[in-house]
Design a protein around this motif. Sequence first.
Motif, PDB file in Angstrom:
ATOM      1  N   UNK A 188      17.724  21.638   0.441  1.00  0.00           N
ATOM      2  CA  UNK A 188      19.186  21.575   0.537  1.00  0.00           C
ATOM      3  C   UNK A 188      19.637  21.552   1.998  1.00  0.00           C
ATOM      4  N   UNK A 189      18.892  22.190   2.886  1.00  0.00           N
ATOM      5  CA  UNK A 189      19.215  22.123   4.311  1.00  0.00           C
ATOM      6  C   UNK A 189      18.933  20.735   4.863  1.00  0.00           C
ATOM      7  N   UNK A 190      17.847  20.132   4.406  1.00  0.00           N
ATOM      8  CA  UNK A 190      17.549  18.752   4.793  1.00  0.00           C
ATOM      9  C   UNK A 190      18.699  17.847   4.376  1.00  0.00           C
ATOM     10  N   UNK A 191      19.165  18.023   3.152  1.00  0.00           N
ATOM     11  CA  UNK A 191      20.271  17.210   2.655  1.00  0.00           C
ATOM     12  C   UNK A 191      21.548  17.473   3.451  1.00  0.00           C
ATOM     13  N   UNK A 192      21.811  18.725   3.778  1.00  0.00           N
ATOM     14  CA  UNK A 192      23.020  19.073   4.531  1.00  0.00           C
ATOM     15  C   UNK A 192      23.034  18.422   5.904  1.00  0.00           C
ATOM     16  N   UNK A 193      21.837  18.135   6.442  1.00  0.00           N
ATOM     17  CA  UNK A 193      21.726  17.492   7.752  1.00  0.00           C
ATOM     18  C   UNK A 193      21.540  15.978   7.642  1.00  0.00           C
ATOM     19  N   UNK A 194      21.809  15.441   6.455  1.00  0.00           N
ATOM     20  CA  UNK A 194      21.756  13.991   6.289  1.00  0.00           C
ATOM     21  C   UNK A 194      20.413  13.439   5.889  1.00  0.00           C
ATOM     22  N   UNK A 195      19.442  14.313   5.588  1.00  0.00           N
ATOM     23  CA  UNK A 195      18.110  13.858   5.212  1.00  0.00           C
ATOM     24  C   UNK A 195      18.076  13.201   3.846  1.00  0.00           C
ATOM     25  N   UNK A 196      16.916  12.653   3.487  1.00  0.00           N
ATOM     26  CA  UNK A 196      16.812  11.849   2.265  1.00  0.00           C
ATOM     27  C   UNK A 196      16.085  12.537   1.127  1.00  0.00           C
ATOM     28  N   UNK A 197      15.356  13.615   1.377  1.00  0.00           N
ATOM     29  CA  UNK A 197      14.537  14.219   0.333  1.00  0.00           C
ATOM     30  C   UNK A 197      15.360  14.662  -0.868  1.00  0.00           C
ATOM     31  N   UNK A 198      16.500  15.292  -0.645  1.00  0.00           N
ATOM     32  CA  UNK A 198      17.325  15.773  -1.752  1.00  0.00           C
ATOM     33  C   UNK A 198      17.812  14.650  -2.640  1.00  0.00           C
ATOM     34  N   UNK A 617      25.663  13.294  15.530  1.00  0.00           N
ATOM     35  CA  UNK A 617      25.512  11.959  14.963  1.00  0.00           C
ATOM     36  C   UNK A 617      24.464  11.829  13.888  1.00  0.00           C
ATOM     37  N   UNK A 618      23.968  12.971  13.378  1.00  0.00           N
ATOM     38  CA  UNK A 618      22.930  12.913  12.344  1.00  0.00           C
ATOM     39  C   UNK A 618      23.499  12.876  10.939  1.00  0.00           C
ATOM     40  N   UNK A 619      24.766  13.222  10.797  1.00  0.00           N
ATOM     41  CA  UNK A 619      25.400  13.325   9.485  1.00  0.00           C
ATOM     42  C   UNK A 619      26.571  12.358   9.397  1.00  0.00           C
ATOM     43  N   UNK A 620      26.702  11.691   8.271  1.00  0.00           N
ATOM     44  CA  UNK A 620      27.745  10.690   8.077  1.00  0.00           C
ATOM     45  C   UNK A 620      29.113  11.334   7.880  1.00  0.00           C
ATOM     46  N   UNK A 621      30.144  10.544   8.088  1.00  0.00           N
ATOM     47  CA  UNK A 621      31.514  11.009   7.853  1.00  0.00           C
ATOM     48  C   UNK A 621      31.750  11.304   6.382  1.00  0.00           C
ATOM     49  N   UNK A 622      31.034  10.591   5.502  1.00  0.00           N
ATOM     50  CA  UNK A 622      31.146  10.832   4.059  1.00  0.00           C
ATOM     51  C   UNK A 622      30.751  12.266   3.730  1.00  0.00           C
ATOM     52  N   UNK A 623      29.647  12.718   4.320  1.00  0.00           N
ATOM     53  CA  UNK A 623      29.202  14.090   4.072  1.00  0.00           C
ATOM     54  C   UNK A 623      30.194  15.097   4.638  1.00  0.00           C
ATOM     55  N   UNK A 624      30.703  14.814   5.820  1.00  0.00           N
ATOM     56  CA  UNK A 624      31.658  15.738   6.427  1.00  0.00           C
ATOM     57  C   UNK A 624      32.920  15.839   5.579  1.00  0.00           C
ATOM     58  N   UNK A 625      33.373  14.720   5.036  1.00  0.00           N
ATOM     59  CA  UNK A 625      34.560  14.735   4.163  1.00  0.00           C
ATOM     60  C   UNK A 625      34.298  15.543   2.905  1.00  0.00           C
ATOM     61  N   UNK A 626      33.104  15.401   2.340  1.00  0.00           N
ATOM     62  CA  UNK A 626      32.744  16.176   1.149  1.00  0.00           C
ATOM     63  C   UNK A 626      32.744  17.668   1.455  1.00  0.00           C
TER      64      UNK A 626
END
Length: 791
Positions: A188-198, A617-626
């Motif tokens: 979940x931390x990987x996902x929170x930082x924009x990773x792909x595993x989750x 710059x590792x996380x998209x604006x989509x994630x930040x909006x969510x």
Amino acid sequence: PGSTTSCTTNLQKAASWDGGAAASLWSKHSAERAPDPDTSSGAVYLSRFGRASSTSTHCHEASPQKDSLASSHQCEKVSSSSSSSSSSSSSSSRDMSQYLVRDAVQRESEHGFKSVFEENGRRVSLREAAARHWDVVVVGGGHAGAEAAAASARMGAKTLLVTHTLQSVGVMSCNPSIGGVGKGHLVREIDALGGIMGKVADRAGIQFRLLNRTKGPAVWGPRAQSDRNIYRRCLQEELASLPGLSIVEASVDDLLVDERQASKEERVIGAVRGVCVSTGGDGYKWDPNELSESSTVETAELKAARVIVATGTFLGGMILLGREKIPAGRFGDPAAHALSRRLRGYGFPLARVKTGTPPRLHGPSIDFSAFEVQPGDVKPLPFSFLNDTVPHADCQLPCYAFWSNAVANDIVRKNVHQSPEFSVPGKDGLGVGPRYCPSFEAKVVRFAERERHLGWLEPEGLDTDVIYPAGLSMSLPPDVQLQMMQAIPGLEQVKMLRPGYSVEYDYVDPRILHPTMETSLVRGLYFAGQLNGTTGYEEAASQGLLAGINAALSLGSPGEEFLVDRTQAYLGVLVDDLTTLGTKEPYRMFTSRAEYRLSLRADNADQRLTRLGHEVGAVSSERLSALDHKERQLAAGKDVLENRLRFSVKHLESMGIPGRKMLSGLDLLSGAVLSLDQLVERVLLHGTADMKAALRIVQDLPWQTRLTLESESRYSNYLYHQEKDIHLLRKDQNLTLPVSLNYSVLPGLSSEEREKLTEYRPATLASASRIPGVTPSTLVLLLKYVRRKQR
């Protein structure tokens, strides 16, 4: 979402597995789908190791559905030669190696798996790769390499992923599952930082369970059983969607290091400038000394500003099976011999560890009615914060719990001398194994007083009969493995498709790393994954993510770093443990390793990390909006609990709750008087109209947000005090200890403390505090000494 056919098949299979009907379900497919290994002798498996002597059916994925959430599947019959169906158990390593080379080349095509990179043009030739200058080169296509390459490319770096074979990118080498206690937090931390595993685990998951539900939310562990083929394809699709990423097939044999940038004072031997690679050479031969004059070897230099090495178990890898030794990084794939020698030559401290994998079993030969069914959760919790549900939520496959017995254990004891784990001192097989995931023979020897050991039968996918027996990792001779398993009720007729084995490999002492994952010996060179002494997909992927972010970040802003400390994330705990203390055995993450685990829950990883990732710059604006949307919802829910649900003593008594003063909804939750569901129920029964109206805000929250709201409310008092502790720690924890600090002349230190501080050379006061044997008084001494020097 997903294929109707797949879901229907899943439900039928799950229903049939439950009870005595399991055998009939499997037998329906066994005649045409299952290899029929000779159960009378374990020797046959040495020659088969995945190659069937009879006509069998192999499954492969067709093109994914439009929504890319699931894939349809089809089966294709292939016939393999029967001429190689027999072999003696004393087969030479050379014979085994020749078979495995064949398997590495033909295994994927026989299963019909076509790499995504061949379909979308991400693949480049070696000549093309050598003609360009890359920002970042990533060595290895496992979980660490995939996350590193993805992070680097997402941040705009021109990234090249170098792997032995395109098909093997994203392969789940051992267990077909993601997450668990501690490990699920990392995902979940990987996902929170924009990773792909989750995201990949959600798409490939065929069973989801939230572990530790009987305990507090801080130690809940999300876990998913995965379909191996879907996982691999989905991971490759994620990588292939990144415009800045290319991939090349080659073996990395050496590093390009500019020694003109060496610094004796900083103990740096130079700066990385790329890698030397080959095709058809060392990485494609089991014995590098056996290259013949007719061998076609193509070599090249790939120039890059940054290099991330994520070789997994391939660095000097050796498969151990009974007395057999096969140079390999995993079943069917060659080891990296030359790179191991070169790293040692550069002065990197290398040692040996090992890990193992259990045998693979033939589902139709198992009586599942003898075991305890473990179904998935009715409402699966996705790994990715961007997902509300998962594709196979309504058609999950069950797993089964089983126990070994005294008979099986005795078979192991009588043959333990044949295990490489208990071989003669000085021989192969003595690499240290994982303490918390030991081999079955190690369990039997280490816990001799126990008559039984727990294991699980786990499906490897939607369209396969292969079963993974978790908990039975072993490297005994194949015939012994089969005999032991057939002593367990329910497995009396089991057929073994492939024996278990252990793999021993080189790893680098992680204390040679900075917290950014950059090595201290070579500037611009990063290490990630099992190369650093960890075990597990999740630990590897999180390191790869951090290395990829920092490698890309350093290109545009030299000196800028992305650091996560142990008060912020399990990733911070992992990196701090490795770089400060090192490890002499495969390191695995547990919630018990985190001092501040009440704050580091799986449900709030996005609140802790997403904004930090977006800043670099590792996380998209989509994630930040969510995240912004979630935090607004949480704020509204907390306002209701604290300010709009307030109960007088009389009101509390009408709800069946004794009280002496007015309490809020938050008080009731934080005092563990009621759960959130119980509070909602009481308010609906006994609350005022205004209370019921306010309650609608809480009831309308997404269910995952409600979990977070309840967790934060429940721990609110503890979190307040923990935040104060964290503030005090941070006040001095980042105090830097000079690299040149001479501990041998520092007064007031014991001999043990001088020795350990000199060995570990902690970067900060906080790092020094976690070195075993360093006392609080010594920390005060160090603090005063550094403060005095700073004046």
